[in-house]
Design a protein around this motif. Structure first.
Motif, PDB file in Angstrom:
ATOM      1  N   LYS A 174       7.189  20.855  -4.077  1.00 50.06           N
ATOM      2  CA  LYS A 174       6.220  21.792  -4.638  1.00 50.06           C
ATOM      3  C   LYS A 174       5.662  22.701  -3.556  1.00 50.06           C
ATOM      4  N   TYR A 175       5.446  22.131  -2.373  1.00 45.07           N
ATOM      5  CA  TYR A 175       4.919  22.932  -1.271  1.00 45.07           C
ATOM      6  C   TYR A 175       5.869  24.081  -0.923  1.00 45.07           C
ATOM      7  N   GLU A 176       7.166  23.766  -0.834  1.00 49.23           N
ATOM      8  CA  GLU A 176       8.144  24.804  -0.517  1.00 49.23           C
ATOM      9  C   GLU A 176       8.190  25.875  -1.606  1.00 49.23           C
ATOM     10  N   ALA A 177       8.079  25.446  -2.870  1.00 48.80           N
ATOM     11  CA  ALA A 177       8.084  26.419  -3.978  1.00 48.80           C
ATOM     12  C   ALA A 177       6.883  27.356  -3.884  1.00 48.80           C
ATOM     13  N   VAL A 178       5.710  26.758  -3.560  1.00 49.76           N
ATOM     14  CA  VAL A 178       4.502  27.587  -3.430  1.00 49.76           C
ATOM     15  C   VAL A 178       4.644  28.559  -2.269  1.00 49.76           C
ATOM     16  N   MET A 179       5.211  28.093  -1.147  1.00 47.05           N
ATOM     17  CA  MET A 179       5.391  28.981   0.003  1.00 47.05           C
ATOM     18  C   MET A 179       6.338  30.136  -0.320  1.00 47.05           C
ATOM     19  N   GLN A 180       7.378  29.848  -1.092  1.00 45.89           N
ATOM     20  CA  GLN A 180       8.292  30.915  -1.505  1.00 45.89           C
ATOM     21  C   GLN A 180       7.580  31.945  -2.373  1.00 45.89           C
ATOM     22  N   GLN A 181       6.720  31.452  -3.275  1.00 48.16           N
ATOM     23  CA  GLN A 181       5.955  32.372  -4.121  1.00 48.16           C
ATOM     24  C   GLN A 181       5.019  33.238  -3.281  1.00 48.16           C
ATOM     25  N   ILE A 182       4.415  32.604  -2.246  1.00 51.72           N
ATOM     26  CA  ILE A 182       3.511  33.362  -1.378  1.00 51.72           C
ATOM     27  C   ILE A 182       4.277  34.454  -0.635  1.00 51.72           C
ATOM     28  N   GLN A 183       5.459  34.115  -0.111  1.00 51.13           N
ATOM     29  CA  GLN A 183       6.276  35.100   0.592  1.00 51.13           C
ATOM     30  C   GLN A 183       6.708  36.235  -0.342  1.00 51.13           C
ATOM     31  N   SER A 184       7.081  35.834  -1.563  1.00 52.67           N
ATOM     32  CA  SER A 184       7.476  36.853  -2.551  1.00 52.67           C
ATOM     33  C   SER A 184       6.308  37.783  -2.871  1.00 52.67           C
ATOM     34  N   CYS A 185       5.110  37.202  -3.018  1.00 55.27           N
ATOM     35  CA  CYS A 185       3.920  38.020  -3.297  1.00 55.27           C
ATOM     36  C   CYS A 185       3.627  38.958  -2.136  1.00 55.27           C
ATOM     37  N   GLU A 186       3.833  38.465  -0.908  1.00 51.12           N
ATOM     38  CA  GLU A 186       3.580  39.289   0.271  1.00 51.12           C
ATOM     39  C   GLU A 186       4.511  40.493   0.303  1.00 51.12           C
ATOM     40  N   VAL A 187       5.800  40.272  -0.008  1.00 52.84           N
ATOM     41  CA  VAL A 187       6.756  41.380  -0.066  1.00 52.84           C
ATOM     42  C   VAL A 187       6.350  42.384  -1.150  1.00 52.84           C
ATOM     43  N   SER A 188       5.974  41.845  -2.321  1.00 50.08           N
ATOM     44  CA  SER A 188       5.571  42.722  -3.430  1.00 50.08           C
ATOM     45  C   SER A 188       4.334  43.531  -3.061  1.00 50.08           C
ATOM     46  N   LEU A 189       3.366  42.887  -2.389  1.00 49.28           N
ATOM     47  CA  LEU A 189       2.154  43.606  -1.984  1.00 49.28           C
ATOM     48  C   LEU A 189       2.471  44.694  -0.962  1.00 49.28           C
ATOM     49  N   THR A 235       0.828  -1.198   0.000  1.00 48.82           N
ATOM     50  CA  THR A 235       0.000   0.000   0.000  1.00 48.82           C
ATOM     51  C   THR A 235       0.856   1.239   0.000  1.00 48.82           C
ATOM     52  N   VAL A 236       0.880   1.868  -1.057  1.00 46.74           N
ATOM     53  CA  VAL A 236       1.602   3.125  -1.194  1.00 46.74           C
ATOM     54  C   VAL A 236       0.878   3.886  -2.247  1.00 46.74           C
ATOM     55  N   GLY A 237       1.154   5.123  -2.366  1.00 45.99           N
ATOM     56  CA  GLY A 237       0.673   5.644  -3.605  1.00 45.99           C
ATOM     57  C   GLY A 237       0.366   7.112  -3.666  1.00 45.99           C
ATOM     58  N   GLU A 238       0.595   7.588  -4.820  1.00 46.38           N
ATOM     59  CA  GLU A 238       0.092   8.919  -5.206  1.00 46.38           C
ATOM     60  C   GLU A 238      -0.871   8.616  -6.307  1.00 46.38           C
ATOM     61  N   PHE A 287       4.018  12.870  -0.170  1.00 48.42           N
ATOM     62  CA  PHE A 287       3.661  14.290   0.007  1.00 48.42           C
ATOM     63  C   PHE A 287       4.566  15.175  -0.859  1.00 48.42           C
ATOM     64  N   PRO A 288       4.005  16.127  -1.668  1.00 47.20           N
ATOM     65  CA  PRO A 288       4.822  16.969  -2.585  1.00 47.20           C
ATOM     66  C   PRO A 288       5.541  18.092  -1.843  1.00 47.20           C
ATOM     67  N   ALA A 289       6.514  17.722  -1.053  1.00 45.48           N
ATOM     68  CA  ALA A 289       7.203  18.717  -0.225  1.00 45.48           C
ATOM     69  C   ALA A 289       7.910  19.779  -1.048  1.00 45.48           C
TER      70      ALA A 289
END
Length: 508
Positions: free
Chosen positions: A90-105, A22-25, A86-88
């Motif tokens: 991708k998760y980290e990449a998304v979090m970086q984008q969120i932080q970058s967007c926060e700085v830009s905002l 039992t494994v799986g994505e 778990f897509p770790a």
């Protein structure tokens, strides 16, 4: 569906299937199908077993997992557990984008707040620039900068040829001979323009203006002019003193427009030492009285005055329009109400005489005011005095909104007011805060700040030469300058400064 599938996996069973590993994505649910497929002989046995299909995930591809039937008839499949890791990353990449967007905002928010702070100032600057450009837009819309037609240019040149011929026949000197040669050359240039476009129309127009001014300077002038010219051998103004008189107008500071000074006629028999104040009481634009003091002491103490009423109302034809007056001898000269005329009011007889200023569409009734920083309402026409007599400063559409200077002559025998000579300058009227005359020279001022003006321009009517390099400061006590005039009897300059009366000493 994926969530349900994962939950079922966590409990170790899927309806109708047994998972050995039992494994799986996986994306979606498992579906079973019995099918026969033709394939390579080496994999024929595998292909005949049952399959579980995993629906497409993020990559858009479906996957099949082969299995076999167990003893109890259930389907047993082997699934790679990496499919559901778990897509770790991708998760980290998304979090970086969120932080970058926060700085830009945050940066954008700061910029918006800064813009809101600067916006009122920017709007004020735009409003100021728009107001200053408005006269140019008017000129553009009216087509005043379009080169004149050859026919009109030829008519102006023909009139100039006639004037110069008349002057030459009267004087016949080196200056008139030079003018005759120059106008002849200009005639040849104009004739060439009919067959060639190699000559610039505006250059010819400027040459025509120069020759016309030169002809005006050569015209016959009053008989007593030679006696007056001895006062004018001192050159241009060298500097101007600080205010030597500072006084609130006798009408109060609430009346911000008007004019004042000392009687300006040289060797005047009447009103020799009198001072006068003329206030504009109706909307800071119109008036019908002038106050006269017989001595300087009475003026400073605001006592022993006499009020003269030269019009029955503020809207009468003989009422004054704008801060334009000057007391010359025993008469007040000023711009007549809503007209291109100069009025002369006799203090002894109460009779008003008038003359219409020459030019194509003379500006009046707020068409060409003194402006530079703020426009002074109804300052289109300005009457001035100097050692040689009276002058009118105004503007015409024909001269593209630039200042025009005309000499005024009072014929005492015929009791008529006349215009004897006219000069056209290249100084745009609305780029000037005020102007005055000294010894046949026009001086113009501009706004510096709330407490300073500056004399920056001079035009010599005797030579036609212009000088825009002057830097003569004028100190003031309020922002607006309603009127500025020179008095030849004491070489002083008088300013009506938003309800304050200021006087300066001119030095040569």
């Amino acid at each position: 569906m994926l969530l349900l599938f994962l939950l079922l996996l966590s409990f170790g069973e899927i309806p109708g299937a047994t998972i050995k590993e039992t494994v799986g994505e996986a994306s979606g649910d498992g579906q079973y199908e019995d099918q026969e497929e033709s394939s390579m002989e080496t994999r024929a046995e595998e292909d005949t077993g049952p399959k579980m299909r995993l629906n497409p995930g993020d990559d858009g591809h479906a996957q099949y997992v082969l299995g076999h039937f167990g003893d109890n008839g259930s389907c047993v499949c082997k699934v790679n557990s990496n499919m559901w890791s778990f897509p770790a990353v991708k998760y980290e990449a998304v979090m970086q984008q969120i932080q970058s967007c926060e700085v830009s905002l945050n940066n954008l928010d700061k910029q918006v707040k800064l813009s809101n702070q600067r916006l009122p100032h920017i709007q004020a600057v735009i409003k100021n620039v728009t107001a200053r450009l408005e006269p140019y837009q008017y000129l553009h819309n009216k087509g005043l900068y379009t080169p004149l037609s050859l026919r009109l240019l030829g008519q102006e040149l023909s009139q100039l040829e006639t004037d110069i011929s008349t002057i030459h026949s009267q004087l016949n000197n080196a200056q008139t001979q030079k003018l005759s040669k120059e106008v002849g050359k200009l005639r040849r240039d104009v004739d060439r323009m009919k067959t060639s476009d190699t000559i610039n129309m505006k250059t010819v127009k400027e040459k025509l203006r120069y020759l016309r001014n030169s002809a005006e300077s050569c015209k016959s002038i009053p008989n007593d002019f030679q006696g007056k010219v001895r006062y004018c051998l001192k050159g241009l103004i060298r500097n101007i003193s600080d205010p030597i008189v500072t006084k609130v107008s006798p009408y109060g500071k609430s009346y911000i427009s008007g004019s004042w000074g000392k009687q300006a006629q040289m060797n005047s028999e009447g009103q020799k030492s009198s001072y006068w104040v003329q206030g504009l009481f109706n909307n800071h634009a119109w008036g019908n009285t002038v106050r006269v003091y017989q001595t300087y002491e009475d003026f400073m103490a605001s006592v022993n005055h006499k009020d003269f009423t030269f019009a029955p109302s503020y809207t009468a034809a003989s009422a004054i329009e704008g801060p334009s007056a000057v007391l010359y001898g025993e008469a007040l000269y000023y711009n007549c109400y809503r007209s291109p005329d100069i009025c002369r009011y006799d203090l002894n007889t109460n009779i008003v005489k008038r003359v219409t200023l020459p030019g194509t569409e003379v500006g009046f009734n707020n068409k060409f005011q003194y402006c530079y920083y703020d426009c002074r309402p109804y300052s289109d026409i300005d009457v001035e005095a100097d050692e040689t007599g009276l002058w009118a400063l105004y503007t015409t559409v024909g001269n593209h909104g630039n200042l025009v200077v005309s000499r005024l002559i009072w014929d005492s025998e015929a009791e008529m007011l006349n215009v004897s000579q006219t000069w056209e300058t290249r100084l745009f009227k609305k780029a000037v805060s005020n102007a005055f005359m000294v010894c046949e020279v026009l001086y113009a001022t501009r706004y510096v700040d709330e407490y300073h003006e500056e004399v920056f321009y001079a035009f010599n009517t005797a030579t036609g030469r212009e000088d825009n390099s002057l830097e003569l400061p004028l100190e003031k006590v309020a922002r607006g300058v309603a009127s500025l005039s020179y008095n030849p009897t004491n070489k002083q300059i008088y300013m009506f400064n938003d309800g304050y009366l200021l006087a300066y000493q001119a030095r040569f």
